[in-house]
Design a protein around this motif. Structure first.
Motif, short mmCIF file in Angstrom:
data_model
loop_
_atom_site.label_atom_id
_atom_site.label_comp_id
_atom_site.label_asym_id
_atom_site.label_seq_id
_atom_site.Cartn_x
_atom_site.Cartn_y
_atom_site.Cartn_z
N SER A 64 1.03 -1.09 -0.23
CA SER A 64 -0.12 0.03 -0.04
C SER A 64 0.84 1.31 -0.08
CB SER A 64 -1.02 0.00 1.29
OG SER A 64 -0.19 -0.12 2.40
N ILE A 65 0.30 2.43 -0.48
CA ILE A 65 0.86 3.66 -0.31
C ILE A 65 0.66 4.30 0.99
CG2 ILE A 65 0.93 6.01 -1.47
CD1 ILE A 65 2.33 3.83 -3.18
N VAL A 66 1.48 4.97 1.70
CA VAL A 66 1.67 5.75 2.94
C VAL A 66 2.09 7.02 2.88
CG1 VAL A 66 1.53 3.27 4.28
CG2 VAL A 66 3.74 4.72 3.84
N THR A 67 1.54 7.77 3.66
CA THR A 67 2.19 9.18 3.83
C THR A 67 2.74 9.41 4.96
OG1 THR A 67 -0.31 9.87 4.95
CG2 THR A 67 0.09 10.06 2.69
N PRO A 68 3.58 10.79 4.92
CA PRO A 68 4.37 10.89 6.37
C PRO A 68 3.66 10.77 7.54
CG PRO A 68 4.79 12.55 4.41
CD PRO A 68 3.63 11.69 4.19
N GLY A 69 4.49 10.32 8.62
CA GLY A 69 3.88 10.31 10.11
C GLY A 69 4.67 9.11 10.47
N ALA A 70 4.25 8.92 11.78
CA ALA A 70 5.11 8.01 12.75
C ALA A 70 4.57 6.70 12.39
CB ALA A 70 4.69 8.33 14.15
N ASP A 71 5.32 5.68 12.56
CA ASP A 71 5.08 4.05 12.12
C ASP A 71 4.11 3.94 13.42
OD1 ASP A 71 5.77 1.33 11.25
OD2 ASP A 71 6.16 1.20 13.30
N PRO A 72 3.29 2.88 13.21
CA PRO A 72 2.40 2.53 14.33
C PRO A 72 2.98 1.95 15.65
CG PRO A 72 1.92 1.09 12.29
CD PRO A 72 2.67 2.30 12.02
N TYR A 73 4.03 1.39 15.48
CA TYR A 73 4.72 0.54 16.43
C TYR A 73 5.81 1.05 16.82
CZ TYR A 73 1.50 -3.08 15.20
OH TYR A 73 0.03 -4.04 14.92
N VAL A 74 6.70 1.71 16.12
CA VAL A 74 8.14 2.38 16.38
C VAL A 74 7.99 3.90 16.17
CG1 VAL A 74 10.52 2.56 15.79
CG2 VAL A 74 9.31 0.31 15.69
N ALA A 75 7.47 4.57 16.95
CA ALA A 75 7.17 6.26 16.89
C ALA A 75 8.47 6.96 16.39
CB ALA A 75 6.74 6.55 18.45
N SER A 76 9.60 6.24 16.56
CA SER A 76 10.65 7.41 16.34
C SER A 76 10.77 7.05 14.59
CB SER A 76 11.90 6.60 16.88
OG SER A 76 12.24 5.30 16.50
N LEU A 77 10.32 6.03 13.82
CA LEU A 77 10.19 5.89 12.68
C LEU A 77 9.41 6.50 11.78
CD1 LEU A 77 11.86 4.14 10.31
CD2 LEU A 77 10.05 2.41 10.64
N ASN A 78 9.76 7.47 10.77
CA ASN A 78 8.78 8.17 9.69
C ASN A 78 8.65 7.10 8.73
OD1 ASN A 78 7.45 9.73 7.81
ND2 ASN A 78 8.44 11.35 8.83
N ARG A 79 7.29 6.99 8.38
CA ARG A 79 6.80 6.07 7.10
C ARG A 79 7.46 6.17 5.89
NH1 ARG A 79 0.59 6.06 8.58
NH2 ARG A 79 0.68 8.08 8.04
N VAL A 80 7.59 7.69 5.80
CA VAL A 80 8.07 8.40 4.38
C VAL A 80 9.85 8.70 4.58
CG1 VAL A 80 7.77 10.10 2.57
CG2 VAL A 80 5.91 8.81 3.72
N PHE A 81 10.65 8.50 3.41
CA PHE A 81 11.82 9.00 3.44
C PHE A 81 12.23 10.17 2.86
CE2 PHE A 81 16.01 9.16 1.14
CZ PHE A 81 16.78 9.26 2.60
N ALA A 82 11.37 10.40 1.99
CA ALA A 82 11.62 11.61 1.32
C ALA A 82 10.07 11.88 0.42
CB ALA A 82 12.73 11.78 0.17
N GLY A 83 10.00 13.33 0.23
CA GLY A 83 8.47 13.34 -0.64
C GLY A 83 7.40 13.28 0.30
#
Length: 259
Positions: free
Chosen positions: A71-90
């Motif tokens: 699936s396609i996801v947008t920027p925001g915190a990963d649901p299990y690892v809060a320090s991980l952003n779901r998007v690297f760039a853009g």
């Protein structure tokens, strides 16, 4: 002489246009267009035999009902690892595997012919729930294959089980999951060769522990947001050398008309 000039200019332009890169490499189209993806149930299939190709259309585990495994996801915190952003760039990335358990897996792939750069770059991150052993734990795998030589030029595989070697990539999180923060990879490539990327993420084989991964920024620019069919980014502007050759061809045409 002028006819020869026109011919040279035309021939010189053509190969430059033919060199290409990955389409929608950073998923900035906001969809999975130009990528092939799939998913399925991986229960009863251990990690030694589980491959991305099993989960893609035509594969032994492919199930259209599990299309949501990619699936396609947008920027925001990963649901299990809060320090991980779901998007690297853009604005977008692709998530391979869903965020619930159940023994499912997902895969995504794209191939390009006549690749036009000396490096192939992309970024990935992954979240896995440690369990079981190397043969049945949640699994992550990403690989790049040179289609011209059939050589695998990059491969990272990680099964998340207690005591698993971390390859200095994965780390524990307070949530109890292990994760790899965004990894930016640059693979040396040969201009004109074909290349394929495959990414697989899977829950554990006994089905009670989850695993998923993110992919972003696939193309010719290191650490970038990905290409969209052209070298150097998402635009449609030809390479500088191409522009010069086009100028030569157009100048020759003008001279021909004056003559």
């Amino acid at each position: 002489m002028l006819k020869s000039l026109v011919l040279v200019g035309t021939l010189a332009v053509t190969p430059a246009f033919a060199q290409s890169s990955f389409l929608n490499g950073g998923f900035e189209d906001g969809n999975l267009g130009s990528w092939t993806s799939g998913g399925g149930y991986r229960g009863f299939t251990d990690n030694t035999t589980l491959q991305a190709s099993n989960l893609l259309p035509g594969g032994s585990l492919y199930d259209p009902a599990n299309a949501g495994q990619v699936s396609i996801v947008t920027p925001g915190a990963d649901p299990y690892v809060a320090s991980l952003n779901r998007v690297f760039a853009g604005n977008y990335s692709a998530r391979v595997g869903d965020t619930t358990l159940g023994g499912y897996a997902g895969a995504i792939t794209q191939s390009v012919s006549n690749y036009g750069a000396t490096t192939l770059n992309f970024s990935w991150a992954a979240v896995l729930e440690p369990s079981h052993s190397s043969t049945d734990a949640p699994l992550f795998r990403v690989s790049v294959t040179d289609l011209t030589t059939s050589a695998q030029v990059y491969n990272t595989t990680f099964a998340a089980y207690p005591g698993a070697p971390t390859q200095n990539l994965f780390q524990a999180d307070a949530s109890g999951y292990v994760y790899a923060p965004w990894q930016s990879v640059s693979v040396n490539t040969v201009i004109g060769h074909g290349y394929k990327i495959e990414l697989l993420a899977a829950d554990c084989e006994p089905t009670g522990h989850l695993g998923y991964a993110y992919l972003d920024g696939f193309g010719s620019v290191t650490g970038g947001g990905g290409d969209n069919g052209t070298i150097g980014g998402g635009g449609t502007v030809p390479l500088p050398g191409t522009l010069a050759l086009m100028g030569l061809g157009f100048a020759a045409l003008r001279l021909r008309r004056k003559g």
